[in-house]
Design an enzyme around this catalytic site. Structure first.
Site, mmCIF file in Angstrom:
data_model
loop_
_atom_site.group_PDB
_atom_site.id
_atom_site.type_symbol
_atom_site.label_atom_id
_atom_site.label_comp_id
_atom_site.label_asym_id
_atom_site.label_seq_id
_atom_site.Cartn_x
_atom_site.Cartn_y
_atom_site.Cartn_z
ATOM 1 N N SER A 197 0.841 -1.194 0.000
ATOM 2 C CA SER A 197 0.000 0.000 0.000
ATOM 3 C C SER A 197 0.874 1.242 0.000
ATOM 4 O O SER A 197 2.019 1.225 0.492
ATOM 5 C CB SER A 197 -0.898 0.010 1.250
ATOM 6 N N TYR A 251 -1.490 -0.657 10.341
ATOM 7 C CA TYR A 251 -1.711 -1.062 8.955
ATOM 8 C C TYR A 251 -0.506 -0.696 8.095
ATOM 9 O O TYR A 251 -0.021 -1.505 7.291
ATOM 10 C CB TYR A 251 -2.973 -0.392 8.430
#
Length: 254
Positions: free
Chosen positions: A145, A159
């Site tokens: 990501s 995350y």
């Protein structure tokens, strides 16, 4: 030169919705047989599997909790049995879980985020390696990501850390599996709209500010990610390994 996956056998984790669903569909359109994994999105996984089968490909939807190593192993075994082997593994499964500052974060939240995003990729890839070694063109594609590179939004440090770990895992695996001719790469999407992820975790009023930082001036789509994954799964990428492809409309330049 053509992106042709005819005869390739692929397993896509988290393939029942969003980016994973688009990836599974793209691989099928390009000619691959596809096993579509899901954790909870059974209807979506079965629907895309039927679409792939309607194009004349082999496809099946399979459920597993990939934070449990025995279930990941069973998933890989089942996919390989149905497809007659395995050439491509796309580790798409993962989740933000929720936003929490580190100061307030519980051990359980941290562990859950790591299990969903890193451990799931580790145990699934470990189970798939013997099959990929028998493939003439083994491919692993990881899902990182933009958050791995910029720390993500408020409350997403766990995350971001998990997606950074995915990059480290990608590069370590690339070195380990290169002697077997298996390539391992990752994609790092930025703001991809049309997904439950951003519908849940990105407030509508925040979207204009995010888009202001995207030079291409639009949200990404799941198909934008799926196209890059299809390339990395194909013979066109045979000399690309240990690489992370940013898919963010140029966000890193602002």
């Amino acid at each position: 030169m053509q992106l042709d996956l005819t005869g390739r056998r692929a397993l896509v984790t988290g393939g029942g919705s969003g980016i994973g669903r688009a990836i599974a569909r793209a691989l099928g359109v390009c000619g691959a047989d596809v096993a579509v994994h899901y954790a909870n999105s059974r209807d979506g996984a079965e629907e895309v599997s039927k679409e792939i089968a309607a194009d004349g490909r082999r496809s099946i939807a399979l459920q597993a909790d990939l934070t449990v190593s025995t279930e990941a192993s069973s998933l890989v075994t089942s996919a390989a049995e149905v497809l007659g082997g395995l050439d491509v593994l796309v580790n798409n499964a993962g989740h933000l879980v929720g936003r929490s500052p580190i100061e307030d974060m519980s051990d359980e939240h941290w562990a859950k985020v790591m299990d969903l995003n890193v451990t799931s990729a580790f145990v699934t890839t470990r189970a798939a390696i013997p099959h990929l070694r028998h493939s003439p063109a083994g491919r692993v594609v990881m899902m990182s990501s933009l958050a791995a590179e910029n720390g993500g939004g408020n409350g997403s440090a766990a995350y971001s850390a998990s997606k950074a770990a995915v990059i480290g895992l990608t590069r370590g695996l690339a070195k380990e599996l290169a002697p077997d001719g298996v390539t391992v790469n990752a994609v790092a999407p930025g703001f991809i709209g049309q997904t439950a992820f951003h519908d849940t975790f990105t407030a509508p009023e925040a979207r204009p500010g995010i888009l202001a930082g995207v030079p291409l001036g639009r949200e990404g789509t799941p198909d934008d990610v799926a196209g890059v994954v299809a390339f990395l799964a194909s013979s066109l990428s045979s000399y690309v390994t240990g690489h992370v492809v940013d898919i963010n409309g140029g966000s890193q330049f602002r």
